[in-house]
Structures are given as structure tokens and as C-alpha cells.
Write a protein that holds these residues in place. Sequence first.
Motif, PDB file in Angstrom:
ATOM      1  N   ASP A 218     -59.350  27.316  55.111  1.00  0.00           N
ATOM      2  CA  ASP A 218     -58.681  26.081  54.686  1.00  0.00           C
ATOM      3  C   ASP A 218     -57.254  26.006  55.207  1.00  0.00           C
ATOM      4  O   ASP A 218     -56.836  24.995  55.765  1.00  0.00           O
ATOM      5  CB  ASP A 218     -58.690  25.981  53.161  1.00  0.00           C
ATOM      6  N   TRP A 219     -56.487  27.084  55.009  1.00  0.00           N
ATOM      7  CA  TRP A 219     -55.087  27.008  55.449  1.00  0.00           C
ATOM      8  C   TRP A 219     -54.944  27.231  56.950  1.00  0.00           C
ATOM      9  O   TRP A 219     -53.956  26.787  57.557  1.00  0.00           O
ATOM     10  CB  TRP A 219     -54.197  27.970  54.673  1.00  0.00           C
ATOM     11  N   GLY A 221     -56.415  25.746  59.183  1.00  0.00           N
ATOM     12  CA  GLY A 221     -56.472  24.462  59.860  1.00  0.00           C
ATOM     13  C   GLY A 221     -55.652  23.368  59.216  1.00  0.00           C
ATOM     14  O   GLY A 221     -55.658  22.238  59.687  1.00  0.00           O
ATOM     15  N   ASP A 222     -54.942  23.684  58.132  1.00  0.00           N
ATOM     16  CA  ASP A 222     -54.214  22.645  57.402  1.00  0.00           C
ATOM     17  C   ASP A 222     -52.908  23.216  56.862  1.00  0.00           C
ATOM     18  O   ASP A 222     -52.906  24.013  55.928  1.00  0.00           O
ATOM     19  CB  ASP A 222     -55.082  22.131  56.248  1.00  0.00           C
ATOM     20  N   PHE A 224     -50.790  21.999  54.935  1.00  0.00           N
ATOM     21  CA  PHE A 224     -50.540  21.657  53.544  1.00  0.00           C
ATOM     22  C   PHE A 224     -51.306  22.557  52.576  1.00  0.00           C
ATOM     23  O   PHE A 224     -51.142  22.446  51.363  1.00  0.00           O
ATOM     24  CB  PHE A 224     -50.864  20.180  53.304  1.00  0.00           C
ATOM     25  N   CYS A 225     -52.131  23.453  53.101  1.00  0.00           N
ATOM     26  CA  CYS A 225     -52.815  24.469  52.298  1.00  0.00           C
ATOM     27  C   CYS A 225     -52.254  25.866  52.557  1.00  0.00           C
ATOM     28  O   CYS A 225     -52.788  26.858  52.048  1.00  0.00           O
ATOM     29  CB  CYS A 225     -54.316  24.461  52.593  1.00  0.00           C
ATOM     30  N   GLN A 262     -42.300  16.777  54.030  1.00  0.00           N
ATOM     31  CA  GLN A 262     -43.455  16.609  54.907  1.00  0.00           C
ATOM     32  C   GLN A 262     -43.187  17.139  56.319  1.00  0.00           C
ATOM     33  O   GLN A 262     -44.049  17.761  56.940  1.00  0.00           O
ATOM     34  CB  GLN A 262     -43.828  15.132  54.964  1.00  0.00           C
ATOM     35  N   LYS A 265     -43.676  20.902  56.809  1.00  0.00           N
ATOM     36  CA  LYS A 265     -45.055  21.373  56.764  1.00  0.00           C
ATOM     37  C   LYS A 265     -45.811  21.044  58.048  1.00  0.00           C
ATOM     38  O   LYS A 265     -46.768  21.708  58.408  1.00  0.00           O
ATOM     39  CB  LYS A 265     -45.799  20.749  55.572  1.00  0.00           C
ATOM     40  N   ARG A 266     -45.366  19.996  58.735  1.00  0.00           N
ATOM     41  CA  ARG A 266     -46.004  19.629  59.998  1.00  0.00           C
ATOM     42  C   ARG A 266     -44.971  18.882  60.834  1.00  0.00           C
ATOM     43  O   ARG A 266     -44.572  17.777  60.508  1.00  0.00           O
ATOM     44  CB  ARG A 266     -47.220  18.738  59.752  1.00  0.00           C
ATOM     45  N   ARG A 356     -54.793  18.418  48.134  1.00  0.00           N
ATOM     46  CA  ARG A 356     -55.965  17.560  48.016  1.00  0.00           C
ATOM     47  C   ARG A 356     -55.591  16.077  48.015  1.00  0.00           C
ATOM     48  O   ARG A 356     -56.134  15.270  47.263  1.00  0.00           O
ATOM     49  CB  ARG A 356     -56.776  17.909  46.761  1.00  0.00           C
TER      50      ARG A 356
END
Length: 367
Positions: A218-219, A221-222, A224-225, A262, A265-266, A356
Motif C-alpha cells: 500500500d505505501w 505505491g502511495d 499518503f500511506c 499535500q 507528501k507528493r 482513504r
Amino acid sequence: MKFTQISELELSAAFDAHVHLRDGEMSQLVTPTIRQGGVNQVYVMPNLVPPVTTVKQCLEYRDRLKAIEPNVDYLMSLYLHESITPEVIREAKKAGITGVKSYPAGVTTNSSSGVISYESFYPVFAEMEKQNMILNLHGEVPSTPSHAHATKDSAAITILNAEPAFLPTLKSLHEKFPKLRIILEHCSTAAALAAVRACGSSVAGTITAHHLSLVIDDWAGDPFCFCKPVAKTPEDRDALLQAVVRSEGRFFLGTDSAPHDQGKKRGEDKVAAGVFTQGNAVGYVLDALERGVERGVVGEEEINQDGLEGFFGGWGRRFYQVDDGRGERVVLRKGQEKVVDVLEKDGINVRVVPFRRGETTWSVEWK
């Protein structure tokens, strides 16, 4: 109560034993979401910039939080730092400060001033034991530098085994200070759960909302995780779910909700570590338990009113030796809340993407 078939649930307001509320604009944005998540009492982390290392800083920080959201009880902590002495511990106890948080140097957000060696703090821990204060441990060791190699006597440390590598330190501290109340924060592995259980009753552990759902993929690829400690294997996640319903009070909710703008995080060279769960904290846990029942990891009969009340508040308050003076209750309704895509507010120049985002979870209504 057949948990997966209920659509409405009434519980005592939750105690979240591990929150990051930041300061300045970020604090203005996220502090009001505490009660939105079904929580009315929190234990606040001290890793601001600069870290909260004095009693004066700590009390002023609490005042700023109260000014933002007065209907929350804020338990406060100091950051374990070379300037913390037994004298500071005595002063902190008199001022009503609850505990001291230890960060190993460099392992997570704002931890550059953290601990390199615990032995130098033994006089501080001895005084904390005497004053009945809590030691909160971020249970990881720093990763081995990328240019270094493992030796025959020790494996290289990465974010995947940083928590298991810390567990001998937990055991050692508990043996040296058996009456010191210690919390191993945000347990993320079955090994961490076993280490807490192997200690006496003065040691407990917190479990986050997001570690009950996430695994490595999960984390990976993301962003925010992505958090520290990182989510581990499906087996570790399932052990955490089982601990929620089988812990007999040794583990309780500490969301480690950690907001970042935001863009951090990315969009920057490095991804900031932290998952923001504050606004839907209780709902996320209930959702994870339901998934656990569906997978056969948790028995439906194991989820009951007393256990939920304990994990969400009773067990944590008992360990912290605090009461919920408000006596408030919340009504939760399954699938009646949509998680916002972005938490934002007019006049505030930071934006936070919650865990989520865009999905549905339990709504919270205060009685």
C-alpha cells in the motif's frame, strides 16, 4: 451484538493516546478534526520545530491548542533531549505534564534532536519512575547507512526491520526500571506485540488506525500511506487486529495521526512520513475490524461493546491514570461519512490529504 450486521453503534468518546497536532497554520487546520473523529481526549506529541523540551514551551503549546479547540482535554509531553534533567522532570510533574517522548535520532519526522544512547538518560528515567510519569518510545533504530554493510554479528537495518531491532532496548529499559510506565508506540509487527506482552504490567503498546489496514504494497505505491514505522506484512497487520480484540488491556488506540502539507507528501524530493487519520479515527478502526472478520482473522464473537470501549478509551485512560471528566458519548453510523479528498480551510495555506480519501466510513454524532 453481531458486529458486521450492525449499522449503528454507541460508544464512550475515545481517548487517542498519540497525536501530532503540529503548530501554526497546520495546527489551526487539524486540531478541530479531533472531535470529528469521535475523540475528546488526546496525548500530544512534542516533535515541533524546535522540539518541546521545556515546561514553559509545553504549557504554552497546550494553551495554543486550547485556544483552537477548547472542548478537548490535551495531555502533554516533553521531547527527550540532552537538556532534560531530573530537575526538569520534577518541574514537569508539578506542572501537570504527563510524560516524555523518546525519538531515536533521525528515524522519523522532526527527530534530528533525538536519542543516540539511552544510558545517558538513566538518571532521567529513574526520576520519571519516582514521579510516576510515562516514557513513550518510538520503537525503531536508525537504518544502516546505505554505503555500509552488514557484519557477521549484526544484520543491516532498514525501515522493514528497524522495529524488531529496537525490541531488546525495550526489554532492557523495562528490566532496569520495572516500575516505570513505558509505552511502545505505534506497534507495527507481531514481534513488537510479543515484546510488550513479555514485559510486566507497567509496559503497554499503542496501535494506530492505519496499521490495521495497510501492508507494504500500500505505501510502496502511495505516499499518503507512507509513515514511520512503515506498515509491514499481511501477517503483521492481522496480528495487530487480533491484539485489538484479544489484548486484555495491553494495547489501546494511539492513532499517530500525522499531518503534512499535500506538497510534502507528493511533489518534493523526499516523501514526508505520516498518515493523517484524525478526522475519522474511530471509523477507520471499525472498518478494519470488519475486514478482519471477513478474512477470518478475527472472530465476530470477539468484537463486543466492552472490548471496543476498552480499546478506544478505557484501557488507555487506565494506563495513563486519567478520567474522561466529560463523560461524553458518540453515536457511529456505518457508511454514512465520506472521507474528504483534501482537508483545507479558507485563509490557511496548508492542505492535508487524509487516509482513504474519498471513501466511506462511519459517521460520528455527539450525544
